[in-house]
Enzyme design. Sequence first.
Site, PDB file in Angstrom:
ATOM      1  N   LYS A  13       0.837  -1.213   0.000  1.00 52.98           N
ATOM      2  CA  LYS A  13       0.000   0.000   0.000  1.00 52.98           C
ATOM      3  C   LYS A  13       0.870   1.260   0.000  1.00 52.98           C
ATOM      4  O   LYS A  13       0.647   2.175  -0.793  1.00 52.98           O
ATOM      5  CB  LYS A  13      -0.922   0.017   1.237  1.00 52.98           C
ATOM      6  CG  LYS A  13      -1.849  -1.168   1.342  1.00 52.98           C
ATOM      7  CD  LYS A  13      -2.744  -1.095   2.565  1.00 52.98           C
ATOM      8  CE  LYS A  13      -2.027  -1.162   3.888  1.00 52.98           C
ATOM      9  NZ  LYS A  13      -1.315  -2.435   4.165  1.00 52.98           N
ATOM     10  N   ARG A  88      -9.886   1.215   9.128  1.00 49.17           N
ATOM     11  CA  ARG A  88      -9.536  -0.151   9.512  1.00 49.17           C
ATOM     12  C   ARG A  88     -10.620  -0.787  10.360  1.00 49.17           C
ATOM     13  O   ARG A  88     -10.464  -1.922  10.807  1.00 49.17           O
ATOM     14  CB  ARG A  88      -8.238  -0.125  10.312  1.00 49.17           C
ATOM     15  CG  ARG A  88      -7.016  -0.393   9.473  1.00 49.17           C
ATOM     16  CD  ARG A  88      -5.830  -0.351  10.410  1.00 49.17           C
ATOM     17  NE  ARG A  88      -4.732  -1.127   9.941  1.00 49.17           N
ATOM     18  CZ  ARG A  88      -3.658  -0.580   9.365  1.00 49.17           C
ATOM     19  NH1 ARG A  88      -3.582   0.694   9.145  1.00 49.17           N
ATOM     20  NH2 ARG A  88      -2.668  -1.346   9.000  1.00 49.17           N
ATOM     21  N   ARG A 127      11.678  -5.608   4.803  1.00 49.33           N
ATOM     22  CA  ARG A 127      11.434  -4.171   4.606  1.00 49.33           C
ATOM     23  C   ARG A 127      12.383  -3.315   5.457  1.00 49.33           C
ATOM     24  O   ARG A 127      12.659  -3.629   6.610  1.00 49.33           O
ATOM     25  CB  ARG A 127       9.997  -3.830   4.995  1.00 49.33           C
ATOM     26  CG  ARG A 127       9.763  -2.318   5.045  1.00 49.33           C
ATOM     27  CD  ARG A 127       8.330  -1.933   5.133  1.00 49.33           C
ATOM     28  NE  ARG A 127       7.577  -2.684   6.121  1.00 49.33           N
ATOM     29  CZ  ARG A 127       6.255  -2.743   6.147  1.00 49.33           C
ATOM     30  NH1 ARG A 127       5.549  -2.102   5.237  1.00 49.33           N
ATOM     31  NH2 ARG A 127       5.640  -3.447   7.068  1.00 49.33           N
ATOM     32  N   ARG A 160      11.075  -1.515  11.115  1.00 55.22           N
ATOM     33  CA  ARG A 160       9.976  -1.166  12.006  1.00 55.22           C
ATOM     34  C   ARG A 160       9.856  -2.167  13.153  1.00 55.22           C
ATOM     35  O   ARG A 160      10.066  -3.359  12.954  1.00 55.22           O
ATOM     36  CB  ARG A 160       8.646  -1.131  11.212  1.00 55.22           C
ATOM     37  CG  ARG A 160       8.485   0.134  10.416  1.00 55.22           C
ATOM     38  CD  ARG A 160       7.341   0.108   9.440  1.00 55.22           C
ATOM     39  NE  ARG A 160       6.105  -0.546   9.879  1.00 55.22           N
ATOM     40  CZ  ARG A 160       4.994  -0.598   9.153  1.00 55.22           C
ATOM     41  NH1 ARG A 160       4.962  -0.004   7.963  1.00 55.22           N
ATOM     42  NH2 ARG A 160       3.928  -1.219   9.589  1.00 55.22           N
ATOM     43  N   ARG A 171      -1.026  -9.101  13.063  1.00 55.66           N
ATOM     44  CA  ARG A 171      -1.430  -8.012  12.154  1.00 55.66           C
ATOM     45  C   ARG A 171      -2.312  -8.554  11.031  1.00 55.66           C
ATOM     46  O   ARG A 171      -3.309  -7.929  10.655  1.00 55.66           O
ATOM     47  CB  ARG A 171      -0.183  -7.317  11.592  1.00 55.66           C
ATOM     48  CG  ARG A 171       0.548  -6.515  12.659  1.00 55.66           C
ATOM     49  CD  ARG A 171       1.928  -6.077  12.222  1.00 55.66           C
ATOM     50  NE  ARG A 171       1.895  -5.206  11.057  1.00 55.66           N
ATOM     51  CZ  ARG A 171       2.966  -4.941  10.309  1.00 55.66           C
ATOM     52  NH1 ARG A 171       4.135  -5.484  10.600  1.00 55.66           N
ATOM     53  NH2 ARG A 171       2.862  -4.134   9.279  1.00 55.66           N
TER      54      ARG A 171
HETATM   55  P1  AP5 Z   1       4.830  -1.596   1.788  1.00 54.98           P
HETATM   56  O1  AP5 Z   1       4.511  -0.752   0.613  1.00 54.98           O
HETATM   57  O2  AP5 Z   1       5.544  -0.961   2.929  1.00 54.98           O
HETATM   58  O3  AP5 Z   1       3.514  -2.361   2.310  1.00 54.98           O
HETATM   59  P2  AP5 Z   1       2.241  -1.838   3.091  1.00 54.98           P
HETATM   60  O4  AP5 Z   1       1.052  -2.525   2.507  1.00 54.98           O
HETATM   61  O5  AP5 Z   1       2.239  -0.357   3.152  1.00 54.98           O
HETATM   62  O6  AP5 Z   1       2.540  -2.481   4.511  1.00 54.98           O
HETATM   63  P3  AP5 Z   1       2.400  -1.949   5.990  1.00 54.98           P
HETATM   64  O7  AP5 Z   1       3.045  -3.026   6.840  1.00 54.98           O
HETATM   65  O8  AP5 Z   1       2.930  -0.562   6.160  1.00 54.98           O
HETATM   66  O9  AP5 Z   1       0.888  -1.961   6.219  1.00 54.98           O
HETATM   67  P4  AP5 Z   1       0.181  -1.971   7.569  1.00 54.98           P
HETATM   68  O10 AP5 Z   1      -1.209  -1.738   7.134  1.00 54.98           O
HETATM   69  O11 AP5 Z   1       0.413  -3.162   8.412  1.00 54.98           O
HETATM   70  O12 AP5 Z   1       0.904  -0.807   8.402  1.00 54.98           O
HETATM   71  P5  AP5 Z   1       0.570   0.711   8.674  1.00 54.98           P
HETATM   72  O13 AP5 Z   1       1.838   1.441   8.559  1.00 54.98           O
HETATM   73  O14 AP5 Z   1      -0.617   1.168   7.905  1.00 54.98           O
HETATM   74  O15 AP5 Z   1       5.677  -2.843   1.231  1.00 54.98           O
HETATM   75  C1  AP5 Z   1       6.168  -3.853   2.107  1.00 54.98           C
HETATM   76  C2  AP5 Z   1       7.541  -4.359   1.585  1.00 54.98           C
HETATM   77  O16 AP5 Z   1       7.345  -5.045   0.358  1.00 54.98           O
HETATM   78  C3  AP5 Z   1       8.548  -3.238   1.291  1.00 54.98           C
HETATM   79  O17 AP5 Z   1       9.829  -3.689   1.644  1.00 54.98           O
HETATM   80  C4  AP5 Z   1       8.456  -3.038  -0.216  1.00 54.98           C
HETATM   81  O18 AP5 Z   1       9.693  -2.604  -0.762  1.00 54.98           O
HETATM   82  C5  AP5 Z   1       8.088  -4.431  -0.703  1.00 54.98           C
HETATM   83  N1  AP5 Z   1       7.179  -4.408  -1.869  1.00 54.98           N
HETATM   84  C6  AP5 Z   1       6.090  -3.609  -2.024  1.00 54.98           C
HETATM   85  N2  AP5 Z   1       5.465  -3.896  -3.189  1.00 54.98           N
HETATM   86  C7  AP5 Z   1       6.169  -4.899  -3.757  1.00 54.98           C
HETATM   87  C8  AP5 Z   1       6.014  -5.638  -4.973  1.00 54.98           C
HETATM   88  N3  AP5 Z   1       5.008  -5.399  -5.817  1.00 54.98           N
HETATM   89  N4  AP5 Z   1       6.910  -6.607  -5.251  1.00 54.98           N
HETATM   90  C9  AP5 Z   1       7.946  -6.863  -4.394  1.00 54.98           C
HETATM   91  N5  AP5 Z   1       8.156  -6.201  -3.229  1.00 54.98           N
HETATM   92  C10 AP5 Z   1       7.270  -5.231  -2.912  1.00 54.98           C
HETATM   93  O19 AP5 Z   1       0.106   0.650  10.190  1.00 54.98           O
HETATM   94  C11 AP5 Z   1       1.001   0.292  11.209  1.00 54.98           C
HETATM   95  C12 AP5 Z   1       0.252   0.182  12.528  1.00 54.98           C
HETATM   96  O20 AP5 Z   1      -0.317   1.453  12.879  1.00 54.98           O
HETATM   97  C13 AP5 Z   1      -0.942  -0.777  12.544  1.00 54.98           C
HETATM   98  O21 AP5 Z   1      -0.559  -2.106  12.791  1.00 54.98           O
HETATM   99  C14 AP5 Z   1      -1.769  -0.194  13.698  1.00 54.98           C
HETATM  100  O22 AP5 Z   1      -1.203  -0.521  14.931  1.00 54.98           O
HETATM  101  C15 AP5 Z   1      -1.594   1.292  13.491  1.00 54.98           C
HETATM  102  N6  AP5 Z   1      -2.634   1.870  12.635  1.00 54.98           N
HETATM  103  C16 AP5 Z   1      -2.456   2.469  11.410  1.00 54.98           C
HETATM  104  N7  AP5 Z   1      -3.641   2.874  10.901  1.00 54.98           N
HETATM  105  C17 AP5 Z   1      -4.579   2.528  11.820  1.00 54.98           C
HETATM  106  C18 AP5 Z   1      -6.000   2.664  11.855  1.00 54.98           C
HETATM  107  N8  AP5 Z   1      -6.661   3.237  10.857  1.00 54.98           N
HETATM  108  N9  AP5 Z   1      -6.655   2.169  12.933  1.00 54.98           N
HETATM  109  C19 AP5 Z   1      -6.000   1.605  13.966  1.00 54.98           C
HETATM  110  N10 AP5 Z   1      -4.645   1.439  13.994  1.00 54.98           N
HETATM  111  C20 AP5 Z   1      -3.942   1.903  12.933  1.00 54.98           C
END
Ligand code: AP5
Length: 214
Positions: A13, A88, A127, A160, A171
């Site tokens: 994402k 979420r 990552r 992270r 997660r």
């Molecule tokens: P990346 O693009 O970083 O993936 P992502 O989908 O953004 O993954 P996240 O882990 O950031 O999502 P998340 O939803 O768990 O975390 P968030 O930060 O929102 O890519 C991942 C890896 O793969 C990278 O190394 C990249 O280079 C590689 N890659 C990407 N695309 C690729 C491809 N096509 N091919 C090969 N490699 C690829 O949230 C973190 C925490 O915050 C949550 O757990 C929660 O505690 C809190 N939080 C955030 N929002 C909320 C909410 N709305 N409500 C409650 N808690 C929340």
Amino acid sequence: MRLLLIGPPGAGKGTQAQKLSKFYGIPHISTGDILREAIRNGTPVGARAQFFVESGGLVPDDVMIQIVVERLSQSDVEKGFILDGFPRTDAQAMVLIEALKVMNKSIQKAIVLKCPDAVILDRICGRRICPQCNAVYHIINQQPRIIGICDHDGTALIQREDDMESRIARRLAKYYNALDSITRHFSDILEDVDANQPPDDVFANISGSCSRVA
Ligand code: AP5
């Protein structure tokens, strides 16, 4: 373009949102990035969120809703935005829809990134992120020019806290448990995209889907 990117952790994402943000010239709003910055800066929101973020849980709705409603009131979202990581929960989805309605707006497209769990595990474990500009790298798939250093600002890359293998199952479970209650609000604008392809192919599919927005 007002776009939602939905998908399991590690589906890409953030990677796609950064490309789309450049392509459309609209802000990438990542609730994960906002929370991590708040934690780094030791703000009251950061203090409240830290345990949930680092343990792979969900931050309480009231905190998240306040963050997003405030962010959507800023002028740079006028032309559109890409929301990554919000909503979420069912409550977050309802508040988002209502907050936009007050502004005479709505979400135009909701993309669900699909990716097998084994691929996700590999992506998350490899990552690395830049704590300064939030650029995302991978130790094999998406290496920086100099190992361990951000291409954009020379900052040392970090892993992270919640990217430890032991946190990933939690997660993923949180994501799949909530998925239906989120997507049901956007069923008429929802499109699945296969995220298990090279990033440029995923981008082409998402932007193709966005180009069909009425
Ligand atoms: P990346 O693009 O970083 O993936 P992502 O989908 O953004 O993954 P996240 O882990 O950031 O999502 P998340 O939803 O768990 O975390 P968030 O930060 O929102 O890519 C991942 C890896 O793969 C990278 O190394 C990249 O280079 C590689 N890659 C990407 N695309 C690729 C491809 N096509 N091919 C090969 N490699 C690829 O949230 C973190 C925490 O915050 C949550 O757990 C929660 O505690 C809190 N939080 C955030 N929002 C909320 C909410 N709305 N409500 C409650 N808690 C929340």
